[in-house]
Design a protein around this motif. Structure first.
Motif, PDB file in Angstrom:
ATOM      1  N   ARG A 132       4.742 -18.858  14.200  1.00 27.19           N
ATOM      2  CA  ARG A 132       4.835 -17.557  14.871  1.00 27.19           C
ATOM      3  C   ARG A 132       6.148 -16.849  14.541  1.00 27.19           C
ATOM      4  O   ARG A 132       6.175 -15.635  14.373  1.00 27.19           O
ATOM      5  CB  ARG A 132       4.677 -17.734  16.372  1.00 27.19           C
ATOM      6  CG  ARG A 132       3.266 -18.117  16.742  1.00 27.19           C
ATOM      7  CD  ARG A 132       3.112 -18.353  18.221  1.00 27.19           C
ATOM      8  NE  ARG A 132       1.746 -18.786  18.512  1.00 27.19           N
ATOM      9  CZ  ARG A 132       1.331 -19.152  19.691  1.00 27.19           C
ATOM     10  NH1 ARG A 132       2.154 -19.139  20.710  1.00 27.19           N
ATOM     11  NH2 ARG A 132       0.088 -19.533  19.865  1.00 27.19           N
ATOM     12  N   ALA A 133       7.219 -17.607  14.441  1.00 25.64           N
ATOM     13  CA  ALA A 133       8.506 -17.012  14.071  1.00 25.64           C
ATOM     14  C   ALA A 133       8.414 -16.414  12.669  1.00 25.64           C
ATOM     15  O   ALA A 133       8.881 -15.296  12.427  1.00 25.64           O
ATOM     16  CB  ALA A 133       9.612 -18.063  14.142  1.00 25.64           C
ATOM     17  N   GLU A 134       7.801 -17.142  11.761  1.00 22.18           N
ATOM     18  CA  GLU A 134       7.642 -16.663  10.388  1.00 22.18           C
ATOM     19  C   GLU A 134       6.816 -15.378  10.351  1.00 22.18           C
ATOM     20  O   GLU A 134       7.117 -14.457   9.594  1.00 22.18           O
ATOM     21  CB  GLU A 134       6.978 -17.733   9.536  1.00 22.18           C
ATOM     22  CG  GLU A 134       6.922 -17.364   8.063  1.00 22.18           C
ATOM     23  CD  GLU A 134       6.331 -18.465   7.218  1.00 22.18           C
ATOM     24  OE1 GLU A 134       5.490 -18.146   6.359  1.00 22.18           O
ATOM     25  OE2 GLU A 134       6.707 -19.637   7.419  1.00 22.18           O
ATOM     26  N   GLU A 135       5.786 -15.307  11.194  1.00 25.26           N
ATOM     27  CA  GLU A 135       4.936 -14.118  11.243  1.00 25.26           C
ATOM     28  C   GLU A 135       5.698 -12.884  11.705  1.00 25.26           C
ATOM     29  O   GLU A 135       5.292 -11.760  11.417  1.00 25.26           O
ATOM     30  CB  GLU A 135       3.729 -14.361  12.157  1.00 25.26           C
ATOM     31  CG  GLU A 135       2.718 -15.315  11.575  1.00 25.26           C
ATOM     32  CD  GLU A 135       1.592 -15.647  12.534  1.00 25.26           C
ATOM     33  OE1 GLU A 135       1.558 -15.077  13.653  1.00 25.26           O
ATOM     34  OE2 GLU A 135       0.747 -16.478  12.173  1.00 25.26           O
ATOM     35  N   THR A 136       6.777 -13.079  12.445  1.00 20.08           N
ATOM     36  CA  THR A 136       7.587 -11.950  12.901  1.00 20.08           C
ATOM     37  C   THR A 136       8.786 -11.709  11.990  1.00 20.08           C
ATOM     38  O   THR A 136       9.536 -10.761  12.189  1.00 20.08           O
ATOM     39  CB  THR A 136       8.107 -12.169  14.340  1.00 20.08           C
ATOM     40  OG1 THR A 136       8.965 -13.309  14.347  1.00 20.08           O
ATOM     41  CG2 THR A 136       6.972 -12.347  15.323  1.00 20.08           C
ATOM     42  N   GLY A 137       8.990 -12.605  11.012  1.00 11.57           N
ATOM     43  CA  GLY A 137      10.124 -12.460  10.105  1.00 11.57           C
ATOM     44  C   GLY A 137      11.433 -12.906  10.722  1.00 11.57           C
ATOM     45  O   GLY A 137      12.495 -12.494  10.290  1.00 11.57           O
ATOM     46  N   MET A 138      11.348 -13.750  11.744  1.00 12.63           N
ATOM     47  CA  MET A 138      12.555 -14.203  12.440  1.00 12.63           C
ATOM     48  C   MET A 138      12.750 -15.696  12.218  1.00 12.63           C
ATOM     49  O   MET A 138      11.811 -16.411  11.896  1.00 12.63           O
ATOM     50  CB  MET A 138      12.416 -13.953  13.948  1.00 12.63           C
ATOM     51  CG  MET A 138      12.170 -12.526  14.327  1.00 12.63           C
ATOM     52  SD  MET A 138      11.866 -12.358  16.092  1.00 12.63           S
ATOM     53  CE  MET A 138      13.541 -12.116  16.624  1.00 12.63           C
ATOM     54  N   SER A 139      13.982 -16.127  12.438  1.00 16.72           N
ATOM     55  CA  SER A 139      14.237 -17.563  12.440  1.00 16.72           C
ATOM     56  C   SER A 139      13.631 -18.133  13.719  1.00 16.72           C
ATOM     57  O   SER A 139      13.354 -17.407  14.683  1.00 16.72           O
ATOM     58  CB  SER A 139      15.742 -17.841  12.428  1.00 16.72           C
ATOM     59  OG  SER A 139      16.329 -17.423  13.650  1.00 16.72           O
ATOM     60  N   MET A 140      13.434 -19.431  13.725  1.00 19.49           N
ATOM     61  CA  MET A 140      12.880 -20.082  14.910  1.00 19.49           C
ATOM     62  C   MET A 140      13.807 -19.861  16.114  1.00 19.49           C
ATOM     63  O   MET A 140      13.357 -19.580  17.219  1.00 19.49           O
ATOM     64  CB  MET A 140      12.680 -21.571  14.633  1.00 19.49           C
ATOM     65  CG  MET A 140      11.909 -22.286  15.698  1.00 19.49           C
ATOM     66  SD  MET A 140      11.472 -23.931  15.138  1.00 19.49           S
ATOM     67  CE  MET A 140      11.480 -24.809  16.667  1.00 19.49           C
ATOM     68  N   SER A 141      15.089 -19.962  15.891  1.00 15.83           N
ATOM     69  CA  SER A 141      16.066 -19.773  16.958  1.00 15.83           C
ATOM     70  C   SER A 141      15.989 -18.357  17.538  1.00 15.83           C
ATOM     71  O   SER A 141      15.898 -18.180  18.752  1.00 15.83           O
ATOM     72  CB  SER A 141      17.474 -20.046  16.415  1.00 15.83           C
ATOM     73  OG  SER A 141      18.451 -19.759  17.384  1.00 15.83           O
ATOM     74  N   SER A 142      16.018 -17.357  16.660  1.00  9.42           N
ATOM     75  CA  SER A 142      15.947 -15.970  17.127  1.00  9.42           C
ATOM     76  C   SER A 142      14.632 -15.692  17.847  1.00  9.42           C
ATOM     77  O   SER A 142      14.604 -15.023  18.874  1.00  9.42           O
ATOM     78  CB  SER A 142      16.094 -15.001  15.953  1.00  9.42           C
ATOM     79  OG  SER A 142      17.389 -15.069  15.432  1.00  9.42           O
TER      80      SER A 142
END
Length: 60
Positions: free
Chosen positions: A27-37
């Motif tokens: 899901r983080a990848e789908e938003t273009g964010m790191s897992m932490s962010s």
């Protein structure tokens, strides 16, 4: 706080199953964010937008 860039100096340890981690990373990848962010933004109740395939390619 949204536009205010503050150095991140605090860490939190979270336990999760391998499946939960895989889902969160996906899901983080789908938003273009790191897992932490991604986890921080979700925890703060922010609405996250998914990237389309072109945006994902550009992000990488």
């Amino acid at each position: 706080m949204e536009n205010f860039k503050e150095k991140k100096s605090q860490a939190v340890s979270v336990r999760m199953t391998p499946m939960e981690r895989m889902l969160i990373e996906s899901r983080a990848e789908e938003t273009g964010m790191s897992m932490s962010s991604y986890m921080v933004q979700c925890s703060l109740g922010k609405e996250l937008k998914l990237l389309n395939q072109e945006q994902k390619s550009a992000y990488k």
